[in-house]
Enzyme design. Structure first.
Site, PDB file in Angstrom:
ATOM      1  N   ARG A  50     -11.189  -2.231  -6.991  1.00 12.98           N
ATOM      2  CA  ARG A  50     -11.182  -0.797  -6.714  1.00 12.98           C
ATOM      3  C   ARG A  50      -9.759  -0.359  -6.365  1.00 12.98           C
ATOM      4  O   ARG A  50      -9.402  -0.194  -5.200  1.00 12.98           O
ATOM      5  CB  ARG A  50     -12.147  -0.483  -5.574  1.00 12.98           C
ATOM      6  CG  ARG A  50     -13.600  -0.797  -5.902  1.00 12.98           C
ATOM      7  CD  ARG A  50     -14.479  -0.651  -4.669  1.00 12.98           C
ATOM      8  NE  ARG A  50     -15.882  -0.966  -4.961  1.00 12.98           N
ATOM      9  CZ  ARG A  50     -16.845  -1.055  -4.054  1.00 12.98           C
ATOM     10  NH1 ARG A  50     -16.538  -0.848  -2.772  1.00 12.98           N
ATOM     11  NH2 ARG A  50     -18.078  -1.340  -4.391  1.00 12.98           N
ATOM     12  N   ASP A  52      -6.408   1.736  -5.724  1.00 11.96           N
ATOM     13  CA  ASP A  52      -6.200   2.976  -4.990  1.00 11.96           C
ATOM     14  C   ASP A  52      -5.642   4.078  -5.874  1.00 11.96           C
ATOM     15  O   ASP A  52      -5.175   3.833  -6.994  1.00 11.96           O
ATOM     16  CB  ASP A  52      -5.223   2.738  -3.833  1.00 11.96           C
ATOM     17  CG  ASP A  52      -5.827   1.924  -2.712  1.00 11.96           C
ATOM     18  OD1 ASP A  52      -7.068   1.877  -2.615  1.00 11.96           O
ATOM     19  OD2 ASP A  52      -5.063   1.335  -1.926  1.00 11.96           O
ATOM     20  N   ARG A 197       1.020  -4.289  -1.473  1.00 13.14           N
ATOM     21  CA  ARG A 197       1.975  -3.234  -1.145  1.00 13.14           C
ATOM     22  C   ARG A 197       2.667  -3.485   0.199  1.00 13.14           C
ATOM     23  O   ARG A 197       3.843  -3.145   0.371  1.00 13.14           O
ATOM     24  CB  ARG A 197       1.266  -1.883  -1.148  1.00 13.14           C
ATOM     25  CG  ARG A 197       0.860  -1.431  -2.547  1.00 13.14           C
ATOM     26  CD  ARG A 197      -0.140  -0.298  -2.527  1.00 13.14           C
ATOM     27  NE  ARG A 197       0.391   0.865  -1.842  1.00 13.14           N
ATOM     28  CZ  ARG A 197      -0.356   1.919  -1.500  1.00 13.14           C
ATOM     29  NH1 ARG A 197      -1.663   1.930  -1.771  1.00 13.14           N
ATOM     30  NH2 ARG A 197       0.195   2.946  -0.881  1.00 13.14           N
TER      31      ARG A 197
END
Length: 259
Positions: A50, A52, A197
């Site tokens: 999923r 972002d 990230r």
């Protein structure tokens, strides 16, 4: 009834991520819409990752069930005629009825791209993070070495994430520099929320000289999100590939696997 697997590539710039949201289009909603148009059925795809809002993919994976008589390998062609140009199915094939992409052992590879030069280049604006602060790729490589292997990555997990364990295995973590472009490529058995990230943001702190490479080991040991670097912007991140147990890279492209 058959279950069809899709390998999906997309530019995430104009979408609110993968999962259906009330406040805008998502990759999942666009696939569902195209499948309904094609089959006449109310179909809801199940995705492996999923991603972002703003994150891209070269090879995310989804499955769906259908009564359609069309052979599974033809869905790739029919869907691409109905999807917007920033979403393209790369492959489709039939899988076992109980195959679910979120409940399989997987190996995932992500890339985080950084354009490091005095001024931005427009061609990179959608899929690459720009910074004019000079980054030392050698320092970033030394720091990355501390993150390979099995570790508790709690310091690299966004606060509030609900997971059973924050232990993950990073099989490979490379920092590659080609001209002004720095690419962080990471392969592992799974990733925590915003983990890649946060790793990218931490390595950039090392690369600009603010932190020493050895400090990454302290961050790991602390198991404290506040110790790590910032979460790097979403647009620099691309999900490159998902391989399932028994697949090789060639199998992932051809569809011949042990699924």
């Amino acid at each position: 009834m058959k279950r069809v697997k899709l390998v999906v590539a997309y530019d995430g710039t104009n979408y609110r991520g993968w999962q259906i949201q009330k406040n805008g289009d998502t990759i999942e909603s666009m696939l569902n819409r195209a499948l309904k148009e094609l089959t006449g059925e109310e179909i809801h795809v199940m995705g492996a990752s999923r991603t972002d809002s703003g994150v891209h993919a070269m090879g995310n994976v989804a499955v769906f069930d259908t009564e359609a008589k069309m052979s599974a390998d033809k869905f790739v062609y029919a869907l691409n005629q109905r999807l917007p140009e920033d979403i393209r199915v790369q492959h489709s094939c039939e899988v076992a009825p109980d195959f679910h992409p979120r409940y399989q052992e997987t190996v995932k590879t992500y890339e985080y791209r950084i354009l490091n030069r005095q001024f931005p280049l427009p061609a990179y604006r959608l899929n690459t993070y720009f910074t004019y602060y000079t980054l030392d790729a050698d320092r970033m490589r030394r720091a990355a070495a501390y993150l390979t292997g099995e570790h508790d990555f709690k310091s690299f997990c966004a606060s509030g994430a609900q997971v059973k364990t924050t232990v993950r295995t990073v099989y490979d973590l490379q920092v590659q520099k080609n001209g002004d472009l720095i690419t962080i490529r990471i392969t592992g058995n799974g990733f925590l929320y915003n983990m890649v990230r946060i790793i990218a943001g931490t390595l950039m702190k090392v690369g600009n000289g603010e932190w020493e490479p050895e400090y990454v080991e302290e961050i790991l040991d602390a198991k404290d999100r506040r110790m790590a670097g910032p979460t790097a912007p979403a647009k620099g991140l691309t999900l490159m590939e998902i391989l399932f147990q028994g697949e090789s890279r060639l199998a992932g492209l051809s569809g011949s696997s042990s699924e």
